[in-house]
Write a protein that holds these residues in place. Structure first.
Motif, PDB file in Angstrom:
ATOM      1  N   ARG A  24       0.827  -1.221   0.000  1.00 28.15           N
ATOM      2  CA  ARG A  24       0.000   0.000   0.000  1.00 28.15           C
ATOM      3  C   ARG A  24       0.851   1.257   0.000  1.00 28.15           C
ATOM      4  NH1 ARG A  24      -4.782   1.095  -1.482  1.00 28.15           N
ATOM      5  NH2 ARG A  24      -5.489   2.330   0.277  1.00 28.15           N
ATOM      6  N   GLY A  25       0.580   2.153  -0.923  1.00 20.40           N
ATOM      7  CA  GLY A  25       1.280   3.438  -0.977  1.00 20.40           C
ATOM      8  C   GLY A  25       2.510   3.405  -1.864  1.00 20.40           C
ATOM      9  N   GLY A  26       2.948   2.226  -2.280  1.00 24.57           N
ATOM     10  CA  GLY A  26       4.141   2.131  -3.127  1.00 24.57           C
ATOM     11  C   GLY A  26       3.788   2.159  -4.598  1.00 24.57           C
ATOM     12  N   GLU A  27       4.806   2.298  -5.419  1.00 24.88           N
ATOM     13  CA  GLU A  27       4.584   2.339  -6.866  1.00 24.88           C
ATOM     14  C   GLU A  27       4.998   0.995  -7.474  1.00 24.88           C
ATOM     15  OE1 GLU A  27       2.966   3.652  -9.999  1.00 24.88           O
ATOM     16  OE2 GLU A  27       3.044   5.028  -8.292  1.00 24.88           O
ATOM     17  N   PRO A  28       4.031   0.173  -7.923  1.00 23.66           N
ATOM     18  CA  PRO A  28       4.410  -1.155  -8.428  1.00 23.66           C
ATOM     19  C   PRO A  28       5.115  -1.085  -9.785  1.00 23.66           C
ATOM     20  CG  PRO A  28       2.027  -0.946  -8.086  1.00 23.66           C
ATOM     21  CD  PRO A  28       2.592   0.416  -8.001  1.00 23.66           C
ATOM     22  N   LYS A  29       6.124  -1.923  -9.959  1.00 24.49           N
ATOM     23  CA  LYS A  29       6.765  -2.054 -11.280  1.00 24.49           C
ATOM     24  C   LYS A  29       6.787  -3.537 -11.647  1.00 24.49           C
ATOM     25  CE  LYS A  29      11.475  -2.462  -9.588  1.00 24.49           C
ATOM     26  NZ  LYS A  29      12.847  -2.217  -9.766  1.00 24.49           N
ATOM     27  N   GLU A  30       6.686  -3.811 -12.946  1.00 23.46           N
ATOM     28  CA  GLU A  30       6.611  -5.207 -13.386  1.00 23.46           C
ATOM     29  C   GLU A  30       8.020  -5.827 -13.387  1.00 23.46           C
ATOM     30  OE1 GLU A  30       3.513  -5.651 -16.018  1.00 23.46           O
ATOM     31  OE2 GLU A  30       4.038  -7.660 -16.704  1.00 23.46           O
ATOM     32  N   VAL A  31       8.196  -6.933 -12.666  1.00 25.99           N
ATOM     33  CA  VAL A  31       9.519  -7.565 -12.580  1.00 25.99           C
ATOM     34  C   VAL A  31       9.584  -8.882 -13.365  1.00 25.99           C
ATOM     35  CG1 VAL A  31      10.253  -6.505 -10.409  1.00 25.99           C
ATOM     36  CG2 VAL A  31       8.879  -8.608 -10.353  1.00 25.99           C
ATOM     37  N   ALA A  32       8.436  -9.406 -13.727  1.00 27.51           N
ATOM     38  CA  ALA A  32       8.356 -10.601 -14.582  1.00 27.51           C
ATOM     39  C   ALA A  32       6.958 -10.602 -15.176  1.00 27.51           C
ATOM     40  CB  ALA A  32       8.588 -11.868 -13.769  1.00 27.51           C
ATOM     41  N   LYS A  33       6.679 -11.598 -16.038  1.00 31.95           N
ATOM     42  CA  LYS A  33       5.362 -11.620 -16.675  1.00 31.95           C
ATOM     43  C   LYS A  33       4.265 -11.718 -15.609  1.00 31.95           C
ATOM     44  CE  LYS A  33       2.708 -13.688 -20.273  1.00 31.95           C
ATOM     45  NZ  LYS A  33       2.247 -14.894 -20.892  1.00 31.95           N
TER      46      LYS A  33
ATOM     47  N   LYS B  76       0.158  -9.674 -10.639  1.00 32.48           N
ATOM     48  CA  LYS B  76      -0.505  -8.409 -10.968  1.00 32.48           C
ATOM     49  C   LYS B  76      -2.022  -8.595 -10.985  1.00 32.48           C
ATOM     50  CE  LYS B  76      -0.362  -4.858 -14.533  1.00 32.48           C
ATOM     51  NZ  LYS B  76       0.060  -4.617 -15.921  1.00 32.48           N
ATOM     52  N   GLY B  77      -2.703  -7.918 -10.076  1.00 30.42           N
ATOM     53  CA  GLY B  77      -4.155  -8.027  -9.982  1.00 30.42           C
ATOM     54  C   GLY B  77      -4.847  -6.850 -10.625  1.00 30.42           C
ATOM     55  N   PRO B  78      -6.160  -6.828 -10.619  1.00 31.42           N
ATOM     56  CA  PRO B  78      -7.064  -7.769  -9.958  1.00 31.42           C
ATOM     57  C   PRO B  78      -7.543  -8.937 -10.829  1.00 31.42           C
ATOM     58  CG  PRO B  78      -8.290  -5.863 -10.686  1.00 31.42           C
ATOM     59  CD  PRO B  78      -6.881  -5.655 -11.142  1.00 31.42           C
ATOM     60  N   GLY B  79      -6.976  -9.104 -12.007  1.00 26.19           N
ATOM     61  CA  GLY B  79      -7.368 -10.245 -12.851  1.00 26.19           C
ATOM     62  C   GLY B  79      -6.879 -11.544 -12.229  1.00 26.19           C
ATOM     63  N   GLY B  80      -7.498 -12.646 -12.575  1.00 28.63           N
ATOM     64  CA  GLY B  80      -7.127 -13.923 -11.963  1.00 28.63           C
ATOM     65  C   GLY B  80      -5.889 -14.532 -12.580  1.00 28.63           C
ATOM     66  N   THR B  81      -4.763 -14.359 -11.922  1.00 32.21           N
ATOM     67  CA  THR B  81      -3.514 -14.960 -12.412  1.00 32.21           C
ATOM     68  C   THR B  81      -2.572 -15.248 -11.246  1.00 32.21           C
ATOM     69  OG1 THR B  81      -1.630 -14.651 -13.893  1.00 32.21           O
ATOM     70  CG2 THR B  81      -2.470 -12.681 -12.857  1.00 32.21           C
ATOM     71  N   VAL B  82      -1.690 -16.208 -11.452  1.00 33.29           N
ATOM     72  CA  VAL B  82      -0.654 -16.451 -10.437  1.00 33.29           C
ATOM     73  C   VAL B  82       0.670 -15.872 -10.920  1.00 33.29           C
ATOM     74  CG1 VAL B  82      -1.656 -18.471  -9.335  1.00 33.29           C
ATOM     75  CG2 VAL B  82      -0.279 -18.776 -11.357  1.00 33.29           C
ATOM     76  N   GLY B  83       0.736 -15.532 -12.203  1.00 29.83           N
ATOM     77  CA  GLY B  83       1.946 -14.961 -12.781  1.00 29.83           C
ATOM     78  C   GLY B  83       3.110 -15.939 -12.736  1.00 29.83           C
ATOM     79  N   LYS B  84       4.319 -15.361 -12.788  1.00 28.19           N
ATOM     80  CA  LYS B  84       5.526 -16.198 -12.675  1.00 28.19           C
ATOM     81  C   LYS B  84       6.327 -15.675 -11.479  1.00 28.19           C
ATOM     82  CE  LYS B  84       6.772 -18.367 -16.584  1.00 28.19           C
ATOM     83  NZ  LYS B  84       7.853 -18.653 -17.491  1.00 28.19           N
ATOM     84  N   PRO B  85       5.829 -15.981 -10.269  1.00 28.03           N
ATOM     85  CA  PRO B  85       6.469 -15.385  -9.085  1.00 28.03           C
ATOM     86  C   PRO B  85       7.901 -15.863  -8.865  1.00 28.03           C
ATOM     87  CG  PRO B  85       4.834 -17.026  -8.437  1.00 28.03           C
ATOM     88  CD  PRO B  85       4.726 -16.875  -9.910  1.00 28.03           C
TER      89      PRO B  85
END
Lengths: 143, 377
Positions: free
Chosen positions: B217-226, B246-255
């Protein structure tokens, strides 16, 4: 949340006791009938006792079906918990989940402190309506 | 001999009881019938139970397909029939697992196949639902996945039922009957999940991303992987990098890749990795209980977990795991209150680890693992 016993739990306990009594009585009749048969196979008393025993067992079986048929499954109810991000404002509202809601979605101005675009969805969760319903709080604050 | 006859006929002579004769004859017929046809009777009863379960599965898969098709057609200009036909043709989509007789590089091959599968799903959704935005597309992928899961279970049970009837094999019928309660639990969980996905409600498995989102909360998100975002924050004079899908879509991504990229970006100078995930509870345990351990808390088929473990070993980084207990139904259906309320407990534990097991100035990675459906950042 209070853990008060639900009426359903009391009803099922009474039903269990009734079924238990029925089983004991039917068992008594069946055992008596068996003993009567070996003492006097020509007699008619053991047949009557066997009939009673089987009738009671049948009744329990049907009763069990009836109970299973009317037992309701839990329908979870989903709610969205709204909060205001303005420091000092303790506005909290719980409303039904609406399609398009998501956690940390901005919802506009706070109805309590009037903060600009400070209202957001803090949590979305499902609760069992048979338990205590979550309450909204609108505690006093000063923005 | 006379005694046996008496027992059978209810006594001899004029006083013999006709009811006793019938009763005894029936009893003996039943015993003989049971000896020769007992297994057949049992097989018949098992088949009836499987048929009943299959009827239930049929209702679920039909209902699931309708939900899926209606949901997709909301984002399409094509006629309902056209959308329905296209989806129907995709519901038997499959992935062949890589050969594991030569285990060298099996995870790379598996990851490649999973990437291809994912891209096929993305292409399919963009084709059938061109009006869906990024979040809706991810959610539609989840809806289709759940529909496929319910449909596949239905097909497998139907296959074994028909095969069992055809071959009259007790072994085939028995093994499906014995596993039926567990199979039905899974099928029901997927069916309920399908409804949740269609409505975009957060699911129990999303507790990891929910914790991460609260810390972000309050931070600026940046994309680090798909489909994975990260936020850097200062918590008690430590540089904490929080990672989530990355939400709010339903995904688990590549953590796994996300965490690996973050560690590489920091040249391995990471004091700790803390992972938060939902985990299956044992029967008798309470949903929403929080427990701690070590290791990569991630339930993927292997590639993502491997990346995190590999980075941990390469740079000698301890990996902590915090998990929230829940059943398979809880994990796949709308997030229960007890799970949502466990978030505070998880955050307390993260703070405890940060304060007591790292030093000021350290860099720590906190990864919230799970499906981020209905959880933004």
């Amino acid at each position: 949340m209070s853990e008060e016993k639900r009426p359903q739990a009391r009803v099922s306990r009474v039903i269990l006791i009734l079924i238990g009594i029925g089983m004991v009585v039917s068992l008594y009749f069946i055992v008596s009938a068996t003993a009567g048969y070996f003492q006097n196979p020509q007699g008619s008393q053991w047949q009557t006792q066997l009939l009673y025993g089987l009738l009671i067992l049948g009744a329990i079986w049907l009763f069990n079906f009836w109970i299973k048929g009317r037992s309701k499954k839990i329908e979870w109810h989903t709610v969205s918990q709204l909060k205001c991000e303005q420091e000092g404002c303790e506005y909290s509202e719980i409303r039904d989940f609406k399609e398009g809601d998501y956690v940390y979605k901005k919802l506009g101005n706070c109805p309590l402190c009037g903060g600009q675009d400070t209202l957001y969805i803090d949590l979305i969760y499902a609760y069992n309506p048979l338990e205590v319903k979550p309450q909204s709080t609108e505690t006093a604050q000063s923005a | 001999m006379q005694g046996l006859l008496d027992l059978l006929t209810g006594g001899s002579g004029e006083g013999s009881n006709p009811y006793a004769v019938i009763f005894n004859l029936l009893f003996f017929v039943f015993i003989i019938f049971s000896i020769f046809y007992g297994q057949r009777i049992q097989q018949f009863m098992w088949l009836k139970q499987i048929e009943r379960a299959l009827m239930k599965l049929d209702v679920w898969q039909r209902e699931g397909k309708v939900i899926c098709k209606l949901r997709v057609s909301n984002f399409s200009d094509a006629s309902d029939e056209e959308v329905f036909d296209t989806i129907e043709g995709f519901l038997e989509f499959f992935m062949i697992m890589p050969v594991d007789k030569d285990p060298a590089g099996v995870l790379n091959r598996l990851e490649h196949l999973m990437d291809v599968r994912k891209s096929r799903f993305e292409d399919f959704v963009s084709r059938v639902a061109p009006k869906a935005n990024e979040a809706d597309s991810k959610t539609l992928e989840n809806v289709i996945e759940a529909t496929i899961a319910v449909f596949t279970i239905f097909r497998i049970i139907r296959h074994f039922l028909l095969l069992g009837k055809k071959t009259k094999s007790t072994f085939l019928i028995m093994q499906i009957y014995m596993q039926l309660p567990l199979i039905m639990i899974f099928a029901k969980a997927y069916f309920e999940a399908l409804k949740c996905f269609a409505e975009g409600k957060p699911i129990g498995d999303g507790v990891g991303p929910l914790v991460a989102a609260r810390l972000m909360r309050g931070g600026e998100p940046k994309e680090v992987a798909k489909e994975v975002v990260a936020v850097e924050k200062n918590i008690n004079n430590r540089n904490v990098i929080i990672v989530k899908a990355k939400g709010p879509g339903g995904t688990v991504g590549k953590p796994g890749l996300g965490v690996k990229n973050v560690i590489e970006e920091k040249e391995g100078k990471v004091a700790r990795v803390i992972m938060i995930d939902a985990a299956l509870k044992l029967e008798g345990e309470v949903t929403g209980d929080v427990i701690e351990g070590v290791g990569a808390a991630i339930g993927d088929p292997g590639p993502e977990k491997h990346k995190i473990e590999e980075s941990g070993v390469k740079y000698n980084i301890p990996i902590d795991a915090i998990i929230v207990k829940q059943s398979i139904e809880d994990a796949l259906t709308s997030m229960k209150k007890s799970i949502a309320m466990s978030v505070d407990d998880v955050i307390k534990r993260i703070h405890w680890i940060i304060n007591n097991q790292t030093n000021e100035g350290d860099t720590i990675v906190v990864a919230g693992i799970g499906n981020t459906l209905g959880v933004g950042q």
